[in-house]
Design a protein around this motif. Sequence first.
Motif, mmCIF file in Angstrom:
data_model
loop_
_atom_site.group_PDB
_atom_site.id
_atom_site.type_symbol
_atom_site.label_atom_id
_atom_site.label_comp_id
_atom_site.label_asym_id
_atom_site.label_seq_id
_atom_site.Cartn_x
_atom_site.Cartn_y
_atom_site.Cartn_z
ATOM 1 N N UNK A 1 0.861 -1.166 0.025
ATOM 2 C CA UNK A 1 -0.163 -0.093 0.022
ATOM 3 C C UNK A 1 0.796 1.143 -0.002
ATOM 4 N N UNK A 2 2.148 1.116 -0.405
ATOM 5 C CA UNK A 2 2.995 2.235 -0.188
ATOM 6 C C UNK A 2 3.843 2.297 1.048
ATOM 7 N N UNK A 3 3.282 2.015 2.082
ATOM 8 C CA UNK A 3 4.210 2.144 3.173
ATOM 9 C C UNK A 3 4.820 0.992 3.522
ATOM 10 N N UNK A 4 6.344 1.263 4.443
ATOM 11 C CA UNK A 4 6.719 -0.083 4.997
ATOM 12 C C UNK A 4 5.808 -0.711 5.847
ATOM 13 N N UNK A 5 6.047 -1.986 6.276
ATOM 14 C CA UNK A 5 5.455 -2.616 7.198
ATOM 15 C C UNK A 5 5.783 -2.333 8.598
ATOM 16 N N UNK A 6 4.699 -2.282 9.395
ATOM 17 C CA UNK A 6 4.771 -1.916 10.927
ATOM 18 C C UNK A 6 5.954 -3.081 11.758
ATOM 19 N N UNK A 7 6.600 -2.757 12.478
ATOM 20 C CA UNK A 7 7.512 -3.863 13.142
ATOM 21 C C UNK A 7 6.795 -4.820 13.754
ATOM 22 N N UNK A 8 7.143 -5.996 13.736
ATOM 23 C CA UNK A 8 6.558 -7.247 14.174
ATOM 24 C C UNK A 8 7.223 -7.910 15.372
ATOM 25 N N UNK A 9 6.716 -8.872 16.081
ATOM 26 C CA UNK A 9 7.304 -9.538 17.224
ATOM 27 C C UNK A 9 6.686 -10.858 17.496
ATOM 28 N N UNK B 1 13.272 5.283 7.232
ATOM 29 C CA UNK B 1 14.138 4.337 6.377
ATOM 30 C C UNK B 1 13.862 4.819 5.031
ATOM 31 N N UNK B 2 12.888 5.023 4.492
ATOM 32 C CA UNK B 2 12.480 5.476 3.388
ATOM 33 C C UNK B 2 11.695 6.518 2.892
ATOM 34 N N UNK B 3 12.193 7.878 3.410
ATOM 35 C CA UNK B 3 11.397 9.055 3.142
ATOM 36 C C UNK B 3 11.130 9.208 1.601
ATOM 37 N N UNK B 4 11.896 8.918 0.808
ATOM 38 C CA UNK B 4 11.784 9.072 -0.626
ATOM 39 C C UNK B 4 10.335 8.373 -1.190
ATOM 40 N N UNK B 5 9.746 7.526 -0.392
ATOM 41 C CA UNK B 5 8.547 7.043 -0.839
ATOM 42 C C UNK B 5 7.298 7.722 -0.411
ATOM 43 N N UNK B 6 7.575 8.555 0.439
ATOM 44 C CA UNK B 6 6.069 9.238 1.232
ATOM 45 C C UNK B 6 5.271 9.889 0.161
ATOM 46 N N UNK B 7 6.080 10.692 -0.603
ATOM 47 C CA UNK B 7 5.291 11.675 -1.693
ATOM 48 C C UNK B 7 4.657 10.916 -2.609
#
Length: 240
Positions: A168-176, A214-220
Amino acid sequence: MKIDIVTIFPEFFDTFLKTSIIKRAIEDGLVEIELHQLRDYSHNKHKKIDDTPYGGGAGMLMAFPPFYDVIHQLKRENTKVIMLSPQGKLFNQKTATELSLSKHLILLCGHYEGIDARVEELIDLEISIGDYILTGGEIPAMIISDAVIRLIPEVIHQDSAEQDSLQNGWLKYPQYTKPEEYKGFKVPEVLVSGNHQLIDQWRTKQQIKKTLNKRPDLVNQIEKTEKEVQLLKEFNKNKK
């Protein structure tokens, strides 16, 4: 889906086709992958498929006739012909999703100094997996095949595919996972609270935070919901 891979090193794919999710997808009839030895389409008695470039230059160039012949033999009505090349469009999750809806892909693996430029008139898409040079197109062909096949319905759980990083464009949330604590390292309390509304809110915030870090280039590039826009404003405000 049918994927035809044109290569001079079909043995390169032996392990790829016989391992894990790709193997199961083939066995379950969800995808068919066929390898085609380009040398079988050579017009040379020695099965040679390369020659020196017109105008001079270093190295050898893959010839046009074998590619012309193999494409015309394999192509059908709903085929997408893809050439793997460092000059192509950068491959991403959006492209993988689009290709996963196709019924038939032909992947052309180049080598040496590349492929005779006339092949570009026969293809639908030229794809690069990154701004670097590899010795051939076999690894990119496996990467694209893997990324596309896992998005075919029933290959993996749909929920898993939809929640992946970049889907969906975003990086996935942290998982444990268990244990909840080990040598002072703890799982965030919200994840063991049992409150799924709070967990969903935490995950949304975390995927935005992780992408910003981590990937601010993706935000826009992301098509955001109103909630995501508001959270993004709050994160940016707190940074100042």
